[in-house]
Design a protein around this motif. Structure first.
Motif, PDB file in Angstrom:
ATOM      1  N   MET A   1       0.852  -1.203   0.000  1.00 39.18           N
ATOM      2  CA  MET A   1       0.000   0.000   0.000  1.00 39.18           C
ATOM      3  C   MET A   1       0.879   1.241   0.000  1.00 39.18           C
ATOM      4  SD  MET A   1      -2.948   1.118   2.741  1.00 39.18           S
ATOM      5  CE  MET A   1      -3.938  -0.317   2.339  1.00 39.18           C
ATOM      6  N   ASP A   2       0.545   2.208  -0.845  1.00 40.25           N
ATOM      7  CA  ASP A   2       1.304   3.447  -0.947  1.00 40.25           C
ATOM      8  C   ASP A   2       0.738   4.463   0.046  1.00 40.25           C
ATOM      9  OD1 ASP A   2       2.773   5.606  -1.627  1.00 40.25           O
ATOM     10  OD2 ASP A   2       1.998   5.828  -3.662  1.00 40.25           O
ATOM     11  N   PHE A   3       1.567   4.880   0.995  1.00 40.50           N
ATOM     12  CA  PHE A   3       1.107   5.809   2.024  1.00 40.50           C
ATOM     13  C   PHE A   3       1.473   7.260   1.704  1.00 40.50           C
ATOM     14  CE2 PHE A   3       1.530   1.773   4.306  1.00 40.50           C
ATOM     15  CZ  PHE A   3       0.276   1.681   4.891  1.00 40.50           C
ATOM     16  N   ALA A   4       2.128   7.490   0.577  1.00 40.62           N
ATOM     17  CA  ALA A   4       2.573   8.846   0.246  1.00 40.62           C
ATOM     18  C   ALA A   4       1.421   9.692  -0.292  1.00 40.62           C
ATOM     19  CB  ALA A   4       3.692   8.780  -0.787  1.00 40.62           C
ATOM     20  N   PHE A   5       1.491  11.006  -0.041  1.00 43.33           N
ATOM     21  CA  PHE A   5       0.534  11.936  -0.623  1.00 43.33           C
ATOM     22  C   PHE A   5       0.965  12.280  -2.044  1.00 43.33           C
ATOM     23  CE2 PHE A   5       0.306  13.242   4.004  1.00 43.33           C
ATOM     24  CZ  PHE A   5      -0.879  12.556   4.237  1.00 43.33           C
ATOM     25  N   ASP A   6      -0.002  12.640  -2.877  1.00 42.29           N
ATOM     26  CA  ASP A   6       0.359  12.991  -4.253  1.00 42.29           C
ATOM     27  C   ASP A   6       1.019  14.374  -4.289  1.00 42.29           C
ATOM     28  OD1 ASP A   6      -1.638  14.955  -4.181  1.00 42.29           O
ATOM     29  OD2 ASP A   6      -3.098  13.725  -5.242  1.00 42.29           O
ATOM     30  N   ALA A   7       1.520  14.737  -5.481  1.00 35.97           N
ATOM     31  CA  ALA A   7       2.326  15.952  -5.612  1.00 35.97           C
ATOM     32  C   ALA A   7       1.535  17.207  -5.249  1.00 35.97           C
ATOM     33  CB  ALA A   7       2.855  16.060  -7.043  1.00 35.97           C
ATOM     34  N   ARG A   8       0.264  17.278  -5.665  1.00 34.95           N
ATOM     35  CA  ARG A   8      -0.516  18.483  -5.363  1.00 34.95           C
ATOM     36  C   ARG A   8      -0.749  18.626  -3.866  1.00 34.95           C
ATOM     37  NH1 ARG A   8      -6.602  20.419  -7.131  1.00 34.95           N
ATOM     38  NH2 ARG A   8      -6.253  22.626  -6.708  1.00 34.95           N
ATOM     39  N   THR A   9      -1.038  17.501  -3.195  1.00 34.37           N
ATOM     40  CA  THR A   9      -1.246  17.539  -1.751  1.00 34.37           C
ATOM     41  C   THR A   9       0.026  17.986  -1.042  1.00 34.37           C
ATOM     42  OG1 THR A   9      -2.844  15.728  -1.946  1.00 34.37           O
ATOM     43  CG2 THR A   9      -1.971  16.187   0.252  1.00 34.37           C
ATOM     44  N   GLU A  10       1.163  17.457  -1.446  1.00 37.00           N
ATOM     45  CA  GLU A  10       2.434  17.825  -0.814  1.00 37.00           C
ATOM     46  C   GLU A  10       2.720  19.316  -1.016  1.00 37.00           C
ATOM     47  OE1 GLU A  10       4.037  16.419   1.278  1.00 37.00           O
ATOM     48  OE2 GLU A  10       4.148  14.251   0.999  1.00 37.00           O
ATOM     49  N   GLU A  11       2.418  19.834  -2.214  1.00 35.80           N
ATOM     50  CA  GLU A  11       2.659  21.247  -2.471  1.00 35.80           C
ATOM     51  C   GLU A  11       1.772  22.123  -1.590  1.00 35.80           C
ATOM     52  OE1 GLU A  11       1.873  25.120  -4.342  1.00 35.80           O
ATOM     53  OE2 GLU A  11       0.482  23.437  -4.475  1.00 35.80           O
ATOM     54  N   LEU A  12       0.501  21.750  -1.457  1.00 32.55           N
ATOM     55  CA  LEU A  12      -0.414  22.511  -0.607  1.00 32.55           C
ATOM     56  C   LEU A  12      -0.052  22.370   0.866  1.00 32.55           C
ATOM     57  CD1 LEU A  12      -3.788  21.768  -2.424  1.00 32.55           C
ATOM     58  CD2 LEU A  12      -2.720  24.019  -2.149  1.00 32.55           C
ATOM     59  N   ARG A  13       0.389  21.193   1.270  1.00 29.79           N
ATOM     60  CA  ARG A  13       0.828  21.005   2.657  1.00 29.79           C
ATOM     61  C   ARG A  13       1.989  21.931   2.979  1.00 29.79           C
ATOM     62  NH1 ARG A  13       3.249  17.044   4.488  1.00 29.79           N
ATOM     63  NH2 ARG A  13       2.476  17.076   6.615  1.00 29.79           N
ATOM     64  N   SER A  14       2.927  22.020   2.080  1.00 29.77           N
ATOM     65  CA  SER A  14       4.095  22.874   2.302  1.00 29.77           C
ATOM     66  C   SER A  14       3.673  24.338   2.446  1.00 29.77           C
ATOM     67  CB  SER A  14       5.076  22.711   1.139  1.00 29.77           C
ATOM     68  OG  SER A  14       6.182  23.568   1.290  1.00 29.77           O
ATOM     69  N   ARG A  15       2.804  24.795   1.564  1.00 30.64           N
ATOM     70  CA  ARG A  15       2.347  26.177   1.630  1.00 30.64           C
ATOM     71  C   ARG A  15       1.534  26.443   2.883  1.00 30.64           C
ATOM     72  NH1 ARG A  15      -0.706  26.603  -3.836  1.00 30.64           N
ATOM     73  NH2 ARG A  15      -1.593  28.416  -2.779  1.00 30.64           N
ATOM     74  N   LEU A  16       0.691  25.480   3.254  1.00 26.43           N
ATOM     75  CA  LEU A  16      -0.160  25.666   4.426  1.00 26.43           C
ATOM     76  C   LEU A  16       0.663  25.646   5.714  1.00 26.43           C
ATOM     77  CD1 LEU A  16      -2.911  26.050   5.658  1.00 26.43           C
ATOM     78  CD2 LEU A  16      -3.337  23.591   5.422  1.00 26.43           C
ATOM     79  N   LEU A  17       1.647  24.766   5.808  1.00 19.77           N
ATOM     80  CA  LEU A  17       2.514  24.744   6.990  1.00 19.77           C
ATOM     81  C   LEU A  17       3.231  26.080   7.150  1.00 19.77           C
ATOM     82  CD1 LEU A  17       3.959  21.119   6.669  1.00 19.77           C
ATOM     83  CD2 LEU A  17       2.553  21.980   8.558  1.00 19.77           C
ATOM     84  N   ALA A  18       3.698  26.648   6.038  1.00 23.27           N
ATOM     85  CA  ALA A  18       4.354  27.954   6.097  1.00 23.27           C
ATOM     86  C   ALA A  18       3.374  29.043   6.537  1.00 23.27           C
ATOM     87  CB  ALA A  18       4.958  28.298   4.731  1.00 23.27           C
ATOM     88  N   PHE A  19       2.141  28.983   6.042  1.00 26.61           N
ATOM     89  CA  PHE A  19       1.104  29.947   6.433  1.00 26.61           C
ATOM     90  C   PHE A  19       0.832  29.857   7.940  1.00 26.61           C
ATOM     91  CE2 PHE A  19      -3.439  30.912   7.095  1.00 26.61           C
ATOM     92  CZ  PHE A  19      -3.485  32.225   6.629  1.00 26.61           C
TER      93      PHE A  19
END
Length: 323
Positions: A1-19
């Protein structure tokens, strides 16, 4: 099972964590100071509007809504880890991103089932964060977790519907910006199919006969950040028939469509709260000395932290699998 988030989710996570780091966490103390000076405990601190403006500027807005015409077009699985991050500051972050309940579910209902007129009058200002809303389903005298029990009546009278009933624990109703209620009641209480007896209807807050009677507490607490939970009474509340959402008898199905995604959002925000609690626990364990050594070196404290970590990991995986 792949537990990784897709690229769009990772990009939004990064921006949201910074916010969160740059804007939300620094605003927490400011919000508390402003709340102390508000005329009403249900008013919103001014700093929230600043956060909303910045979130919109950064494109971190309406992330919850899967309909790409109105929201970010994310799946529940993509939005879930973002909801977790907002849960780290539950009094500010969801509202700052226009992702706070009960507005999220109400916007989903209006986008999926509302008429063009409903969307124009109510959905657009909700999407813009200009108004708030409430969802009136739960009742005091029945087990409302089974929506077929609901006793509120929505009766056709010529060109109108007349609503009579008593609701409570209605989220958002104490917020002074709450402009509209989505009310669930029975249009066909004697119908043979118990899942076709209910309907949903839009009731503007200023409609005569709608009374927000009192704020209610949950486990002794009032939720001032999202408009509280209230007892609401509808006495001969008359609204145009055009305010009906969808068709008569469609309320039960609409409720299932509304409540399902919201359960994922709530659970992931709670996981975010738990993660921040573990963080604070670890910092405290390192910084605090007792009996000659840091708490982090006390075996029982290590066990508590490990137990918390295992539990949160299990719950996150369960909720993501559900999503």
């Amino acid at each position: 099972m792949d537990f990784a988030f897709d690229a769009r989710t990772e990009e939004l996570r990064s921006r949201l964590l910074a916010f969160m780091d740059e804007h939300v966490y620094p605003a927490e103390e400011v919000a508390e100071e402003q709340r102390a000076g508000l005329a009403s405990p249900w008013d919103t601190p001014r700093v929230v509007e600043d956060l909303k403006a910045e979130a919109r500027r950064q494109g971190l807005w309406n992330l919850f809504l899967p309909d790409a015409e109105y929201g970010a077009g994310l799946t529940n699985l993509q939005y879930a880890p973002l909801a977790e991050i907002t849960g780290r500051s539950p009094h500010l972050a969801p509202t700052a991103l226009n992702c706070a309940a009960p507005d999220t579910g109400n916007m989903e209902v209006l986008s999926q089932f509302g008429s063009d007129a409903h969307r124009k009058q109510w959905l657009e200002p909700l999407l813009a964060g200009e108004i708030r809303s409430a969802f009136a389903m739960t009742e005091p005298d029945v087990a409302s977790s089974d929506a077929t029990n609901i006793e509120t009546r929505i009766t056709r009278d010529g060109a109108d519907y007349v609503v009579n009933g008593r609701k409570w624990y209605i989220s958002g109703a104490m917020n002074p910006d709450c402009a509209v209620f989505i009310v669930m009641g029975k249009t066909d209480p004697d119908g043979q199919d118990i899942r076709r007896q209910q309907s949903m209807i839009l009731v503007p807050r200023d409609t005569p006969g709608l009374e927000v009677r009192r704020a209610m507490r949950v486990y002794g607490y009032e939720d001032h950040s999202h408009g509280g939970h209230a007892e609401v009474v509808f006495t001969d509340v008359r609204v145009p028939a055009a305010n009906l959402i969808g068709e008569e008898g469609g309320g039960f199905a609409i409720a299932q469509a509304r409540l399902g995604p919201g359960r994922i959002h709530h659970c992931m925000r709670l996981i975010g709260m738990a993660e921040r609690a573990i963080e604070l626990m670890c910092r405290r364990a390192v910084a605090r000395t007792a009996f000659g050594k840091p708490l982090a070196q006390q075996g029982v404290v290590q066990n508590w932290i490990a137990d918390a970590r295992v539990t949160v990991e299990q719950l996150r995986l369960l909720v993501l699998k559900t999503a």
